[in-house]
Design a protein around this motif. Structure first.
Motif, mmCIF file in Angstrom:
data_model
loop_
_atom_site.group_PDB
_atom_site.id
_atom_site.type_symbol
_atom_site.label_atom_id
_atom_site.label_comp_id
_atom_site.label_asym_id
_atom_site.label_seq_id
_atom_site.Cartn_x
_atom_site.Cartn_y
_atom_site.Cartn_z
ATOM 1 N N MET A 209 -20.937 -49.474 42.010
ATOM 2 C CA MET A 209 -20.082 -49.430 40.836
ATOM 3 C C MET A 209 -20.559 -50.422 39.779
ATOM 4 O O MET A 209 -20.506 -50.133 38.577
ATOM 5 C CB MET A 209 -18.624 -49.695 41.194
ATOM 6 C CG MET A 209 -17.657 -49.190 40.116
ATOM 7 S SD MET A 209 -15.935 -49.269 40.606
ATOM 8 C CE MET A 209 -15.543 -50.954 40.182
ATOM 9 N N LEU B 217 -13.798 -46.922 34.221
ATOM 10 C CA LEU B 217 -14.760 -47.826 34.858
ATOM 11 C C LEU B 217 -14.570 -49.259 34.372
ATOM 12 O O LEU B 217 -14.548 -50.208 35.173
ATOM 13 C CB LEU B 217 -16.181 -47.354 34.572
ATOM 14 C CG LEU B 217 -17.319 -48.258 35.044
ATOM 15 C CD1 LEU B 217 -17.330 -48.363 36.561
ATOM 16 C CD2 LEU B 217 -18.661 -47.745 34.523
ATOM 17 N N PHE C 192 -13.211 -46.375 42.052
ATOM 18 C CA PHE C 192 -13.350 -45.799 40.715
ATOM 19 C C PHE C 192 -12.844 -44.366 40.691
ATOM 20 O O PHE C 192 -12.118 -43.963 39.766
ATOM 21 C CB PHE C 192 -14.812 -45.857 40.273
ATOM 22 C CG PHE C 192 -15.153 -44.956 39.119
ATOM 23 C CD1 PHE C 192 -14.673 -45.215 37.843
ATOM 24 C CD2 PHE C 192 -15.946 -43.826 39.315
ATOM 25 C CE1 PHE C 192 -14.980 -44.377 36.778
ATOM 26 C CE2 PHE C 192 -16.259 -42.992 38.259
ATOM 27 C CZ PHE C 192 -15.773 -43.260 36.992
#
Length: 241
Positions: A90, A188, A202
């Motif tokens: 991520m 995000l 996410f």
């Protein structure tokens, strides 16, 4: 359309099993994993391909520098890449997100294996989903060969949730192919501000934020995490050839 590849992992499990090449340069059917994805993306009319690789494996960054200059087998590649080590996928996505503003994009990790004809259909379906007002089309599969699968709840093919276990009797798991519009970058950024660090968090945040997500079923999507996965991937790609 833009495409993005997360190639910043070290491939530690492969290394422990005797695979000396960094994961992006592992070969499946005599083709580097990263070259295979880039070739497929170019064949699907990539406007730009953005890649992140770590700063500990210079072989990968050198390979990308050569590709930037010479193309892939002589074919020009609209390539942009970042060299930076990150603590999670991520975080890698966040580093790439600055290049993904303003339009739809497809993101995947470097070791994702799928059939090329299915991916072409997926891209056409993603374009259609965007035109219908969806915020994303996620690649899913009912083939489970993952140590910690992320289960995907669906109503029809609309996504209703993401789960660590299958108490909801989900048919599909996430395949790690994310077709998203730029609205996902807002989600995000909020995840990063909350200190979240996993792609599955996410994905759950996309649902919490009210993003409209649809699922696209691939026959199989595989990851190359172990040496035996190379053999499995080559066998899978030979099926139907």
């Amino acid at each position: 359309m833009k495409f993005a590849i997360i190639a910043a992992g070290e491939g530690s499990r492969l290394a422990q099993e005797g695979i000396e090449s960094p994961k992006p340069l592992v070969k499946v059917q005599e083709e580097y994993l990263i070259d295979r994805l880039i070739r497929i993306f170019v064949e699907n009319d990539a406007e730009e391909i953005v890649v992140i690789c770590n700063d500990r494996t210079t072989l990968v960054s050198r390979h990308l520098m050569d590709m930037e200059e010479d193309g892939l087998h002589g074919r020009p590649v609209p390539l942009r890449f970042e060299v930076k080590s990150t603590p999670s996928s991520m975080h890698s996505f966040f580093e790439l997100s600055r290049y993904l503003q303003g339009g739809p994009f497809v993101l995947t990790t470097v070791d994702t294996i799928f059939k090329e004809d299915e991916f072409k259909t997926y891209i056409a379906s993603f374009r259609q989903a965007v035109s219908e007002g969806f915020d994303g089309l996620m690649g899913v599969t009912d083939y489970i060969d993952d140590e910690k699968p992320l289960y995907v709840g669906t109503s029809g093919m609309d996504i209703t949730g993401f789960y660590d276990d299958n108490t909801a009797a989900c048919r599909y798991i996430s395949g790690g192919i994310y077709g998203l519009t730029a609205t996902a970058i807002e989600t995000l950024q909020a995840c990063m501000e909350r200190g979240e660090s996993r792609m599955r968090n996410f994905q759950r945040a996309l649902i919490r934020d009210g993003r409209k997500l649809k699922a696209f079923a691939f026959s199989k999507i595989m990851d190359v995490d172990h040496a035996v996965d190379i053999v499995k991937a080559e066998s899978f790609l030979r099926e139907g050839v």
